[in-house]
Design a protein around this motif. Sequence first.
Motif: not given
Length: 348
Positions: A44-58, A109-111, A130-137
């Motif tokens: 949906a956002w790919e074709h929405d000109d009002a959305v220029t960036t997608v942001v993922l967090d948890g 946002l890989m926090d 990433v942040t100082e709290r990131s633990a990626v595995a």
Amino acid sequence: MTTIDDAVLLRREGRAGRITLNRPRTINALTHAMVRRIHAALDAWEHDDAVTTVVLDGAGERGLCAGGDVRAVHDGVRAGRSAEAREFWRDEYRLNARIAAYPKPYVALMDGLVMGGGVGLSAHGGVRVVTERSAVAMPETGIGFTPDVGGTYLLSRAPGELGTHLALTTSRMGPGDAVRAGFADHFVPAARLEEFAAALAVSDPAEAVRAFAAPAPAGELAAQQEWIDHCYAAGTVEEILDRLTASGVTQAKEAAEAILGKSPTALKVTLRSLRRARRLPGLAEVLEQEYRVICASLADPDLLEGIRAQVVDKDRSPRWVPARLEAVTDADVERHFAPADDGGLGLA
């Protein structure tokens, strides 16, 4: 307007489309419904000109995503519903490919904790923070199967044999090591992460990165590259273990001990997967390979046993079958790479 369901929050903030994984009690473990919802939002956002960036967090304080909901996979397969697991993986891997090819900036946002399926949602994005709290595995060999969600693509392209080390030991990367290994791009201090996210609503991601990013803390792996490259360049898991044990390096011996606790079948299939992934041209082809491997793993006793030991009963005492590396034959490994009988993902 904010759209909310039980597991994923979708909303617009200025120019940004925001995706928040919202299962904090499970560190936002990824379900099939969540995969479908995220994919629909991206469409949906790919074709929405009002959305220029997608942001993922948890949501929550513990992490972006601890991985796929493997307990649901365990319960479904035990109940004879293996087809549901295959459908989940098919849709998940297609989402991973969608993220990698997304035409608008995709900021992850890989926090906190980012593992397995969480890596698939974040590390294929265009801007990975990433942040100082990131633990990626990628913890898969510890639960009876192999790195997936494009993980073998990332691991096979890490410097030297670093990816082999990370895959076989399931070691966690802090922010500096995640950047070095190619799983992340930028470091933003956790205290400034909310302000950084707010900036993405009004400015280009490149501008926000320039304003908020800082040098990542020093990692541990750069100083270990020499022995990692030597030991993990061996052709078999058995030879790798011999080199690690004989190296005289404390960290190498610790790595050997960590590897010995993992599924022998998963270790050998993982090493073969990584070596093959290096020769494949891109993420799409690697995801197709991973799909073949994971579908074949449904016939392995270690898949259910690993999830039982680590997630269901939590006794941390898996009984692998076979229990010894030398009992896993080349034929046992090679059958995991046979074409999927459902035609695969259709990506490559």
